[in-house]
Design an enzyme around this catalytic site. Structure first.
Site, short mmCIF file in Angstrom:
data_model
loop_
_atom_site.label_atom_id
_atom_site.label_comp_id
_atom_site.label_asym_id
_atom_site.label_seq_id
_atom_site.Cartn_x
_atom_site.Cartn_y
_atom_site.Cartn_z
N ASP B 247 -118.97 6.05 90.26
CA ASP B 247 -119.79 7.25 90.19
C ASP B 247 -118.91 8.44 89.81
O ASP B 247 -119.30 9.57 89.94
CB ASP B 247 -120.50 7.51 91.53
CG ASP B 247 -119.55 7.45 92.71
OD1 ASP B 247 -118.32 7.33 92.49
OD2 ASP B 247 -120.02 7.52 93.86
N CYS B 309 -119.96 17.94 92.85
CA CYS B 309 -119.10 16.93 93.46
C CYS B 309 -119.70 16.42 94.76
O CYS B 309 -119.32 15.36 95.24
CB CYS B 309 -117.73 17.50 93.78
SG CYS B 309 -116.72 17.81 92.33
#
Ligand SMILES: [Zn+2]
Ligand SMILES: [Zn+2]
Lengths: 266, 389
Positions: B247, B309
């Site tokens: 990811d 993030c």
């Protein structure tokens, strides 16, 4: 909710569709899974992972070496054990916070009705038509949503019967017993390992959508998957006005009855 | 004995016989050489390129193996007798030109014609993979191919868990796993390879325990490291297919660039909330045109446009579905069956139950995969997400 549960389910709690109330709903949910095999394996693992409060798994078979090419609930060391019991151990290793009930026998008649009556959602991961029809009849009679799938070779399919809502077609509307009679028994056919996984995980997803009340559920629609082209097709189906299960007035004897058991090969 | 001799004389009058040298020449021109001996004989050696259908199943299997009734069939046994009986049976099925190889495999070998030692599945594997063996397009040959294959998964997490589980179950012989992380309790809602007891253990180690408990007949190699430009080629070299289950955007570019450089198929999937997508980036694939990840996204986005993030929400079964589709694509590529998702991308929206196949196109200007491009080198992107979003 306790901190350790908040941590365990933290990633799904970030979803707008799963707030604390909905997570509580999952933790209180009771799901019946018939069959701890190719479809049941991924379904049970993902349902256990996300915190379904009580998973009842029933399977009367024992683990065989030839199961392990797709039934990831079991280990080589489980060969010879009852599948439901082997499954319960694997699920407890993944998530000890949920309750897993292993029923090490084949459900039928009264035992099937009793288990269906206690469930919020039923997943049919069985591999034979007599069992499928019996589950279908019990869910229809008791108005329980049924999530159902099947796999053969490079292909698989999935659908949902919303017997908890009005006028749902049933398995017998989709496959009249006579046509199913002619269909090949899947126990003798090949299956590409991950195709069972794809369908099994889609069954878990549909069951979760029902429990969460989120999204558009595959109800009255048949999803067909072809692994060779990676195509998914969805077709609609409607109640059969002649259906012996969901149209005809039912007698008490019919509720557990399998309309085709006398004509169907196992 | 008399009956046998009379019958053999009749067969010799009816079935043309060829020498091994003639058979080899015919085989090279397109005739089908069929070795009808039993497995315990064939295991000592069989002519190169022969079809090994077995005498007892010959009539049942031949039409699938050789649908064209006009092809020349050359039947071979150990000494040239059983092949006469088999040849007659094939003629009765409708094959027009069936010949028997005189002197059989003994003479073939003595005259120095090419032969090979064919491989068979061990009896235990024959049982373990019985459901694959029942599939005509997989079969014993396909299963042996899977056992010979090497697949590398980047990430032993949400996508890597189901992909690795099913590739191990299906009998992919060598599975490599790259992941630097350790198992965290919050992983267990989706990362089904791991267990409560193994919280705190490196993921590659935990994965190895799970995979070998399921199938000890395969090899699992763990790389507990961050992928970077310094190690990516060393790790990738020798693998047949790469599965991108990361990811992390920077790693995604690295995987893409190394796959383009090494000509490896990159089975790529991503999940965002209740949506997922999967495609295969494989510019070197000949049967279909498709580009690489950089054809779609030449550069990582600038920080102000980059995704956050912070971890996004995910329900475990979503990477489950996508990781399983990755496993399907890997097996198709390894066995050369069906159409891999090259030049196509599947998009799945679980909430609306919609599956959409989109066409993807190679960018003719792509610095990495365009025809004749010189490899521009790796970029070690440090941060490609917006940290305080
Ligand atoms: Zn019906
Ligand atoms: Zn490109």
């Amino acid at each position: 909710m306790e901190d350790r549960l908040l941590l365990r389910y933290s990633r799904q709690l970030l979803l707008p569709e799963i707030d604390l109330a909905r997570q509580e709903r999952l933790l209180a949910a009771r799901l019946l899974l018939v069959g701890a095999g190719g479809l049941g394996s991924p379904a049970a693992l993902y349902l256990a992972g996300c915190g379904i409060g009580q998973l009842t798994i029933c399977d009367g078979d024992t683990v065989e070496l030839s199961n392990l090419h797709r039934q990831i609930l079991h280990r080589t060391g489980d060969i010879g054990r009852n599948k439901a019991e082997s499954a319960a151990d694997t699920l407890a290793d993944l998530n000890p916070e949920i309750r897993v009930m292993a029923l090490n026998y084949r459900l039928d008649g009264a035992s099937l009705q009793e288990q269906v009556a206690m469930a919020d959602v039923v997943i049919d991961g069985s591999d034979n038509f007599p069992t499928r029809y019996a589950i279908n009849a019990a869910c229809q009679a008791l108005s329980k949503p049924l999530v159902s799938g099947a796999v053969i070779g490079w292909e698989g399919q999935a659908t949902v019967f919303r017997f908890d809502e009005t006028a749902s077609p049933c398995l017998a509307c989709l496959y009249p017993p006579d046509a199913a009679n002619a269909a090949a028994s899947c126990s003798e056919q090949g299956i590409l390992a991950p195709v069972a996984g794809v369908i099994g995980s889609l069954l878990a997803l549909e069951a979760l959508k029902i429990l969460l009340g989120a999204g558009d559920i595959l109800h009255s629609r048949l999803l067909r998957f072809n692994a060779k082209s990676l195509q998914f097709r969805i077709s609609h189906f409607i109640p059969d006005p002649q259906c012996r299960i969901c149209r005809a007035p039912q007698s008490a004897n019919d509720l557990t009855g399998d309309p085709a058991a006398d004509r169907m090969p196992g | 004995m008399k009956g046998k001799d009379r019958r053999l004389a009749e067969l010799r009058a009816e079935i043309p016989e060829v020498t091994p040298a003639e058979a080899l020449a015919l085989q090279q021109q397109g005739a089908v050489l069929i070795d009808v001996r039993d497995q315990d004989e064939i295991i000592q050696g069989s002519p190169a390129g022969a079809y090994r259908l077995g005498r007892s199943y010959l009539e049942l299997r031949i039409e699938e193996a050789v649908p064209d009734m006009d092809r020349i069939l050359l039947v071979l046994c150990a000494g040239g007798v059983r092949s006469l009986f088999a040849a007659e049976s094939l003629k009765q099925l409708g094959y027009r030109d069936v010949r028997s190889v005189k002197g059989g495999f003994n003479r073939w070998k003595n005259e120095g014609h090419p032969f090979e030692i064919p491989r068979f599945l061990k009896p235990q594997d024959r049982e373990r993979y019985a459901r694959h063996l029942l599939m005509p397009d997989v079969g014993e040959e396909g299963q042996l191919k899977l056992l010979d294959s090497k697949v590398l998964l980047i990430g032993a997490g949400g996508l890597g868990s189901p992909a690795a589980y099913y590739l191990a179950a299906a009998g992919v012989g060598t599975l490599g796993l790259v992941d630097h992380d350790v198992v965290d309790r919050s992983n267990l809602q989706r990362q089904i390879l791991h267990t409560e007891e193994r919280v705190g253990m490196p993921k590659v180690e935990s994965a190895k325990i799970a995979l070998q408990a399921l199938n000890s007949g395969i090899e699992v190699i763990g790389y507990q490291t961050h992928l970077d430009s310094g190690n990516v080629e060393d790790i990738f070299t020798g693998y047949d297919v790469i599965v991108d289950g990361t990811d992390n955007l920077a790693t995604r570019y690295l995987i893409n660039d190394a796959c383009v450089k090494l000509g490896l198929p990159n089975v790529h999937a991503a999940v965002y909330r209740f949506e997922g997508q999967i495609t295969v980036f494989w510019p070197a694939y000949e049967k279909a045109q498709g580009g690489c990840y950089r054809c779609m996204f030449p550069q990582p986005p600038p920080p102000e446009l980059a995704p956050s993030c912070a971890e996004a929400g995910v329900l475990g079964v979503m990477p489950g579905v996508l990781g399983l589709l990755q496993a399907v694509e890997v097996i198709k590529i390894l066995l050369s069956i069906g159409e891999p998702l090259v030049g196509r991308q599947l998009h799945y929206d679980a909430l609306s139950s919609q599956f959409t196949l989109l066409k993807t196109r190679a960018n003719p200007q792509c610095r990495y995969c365009r025809e004749g491009a010189e490899f521009p080198g790796y970029d070690d992107y440090t941060q490609v997400c917006a940290s305080n979003a």
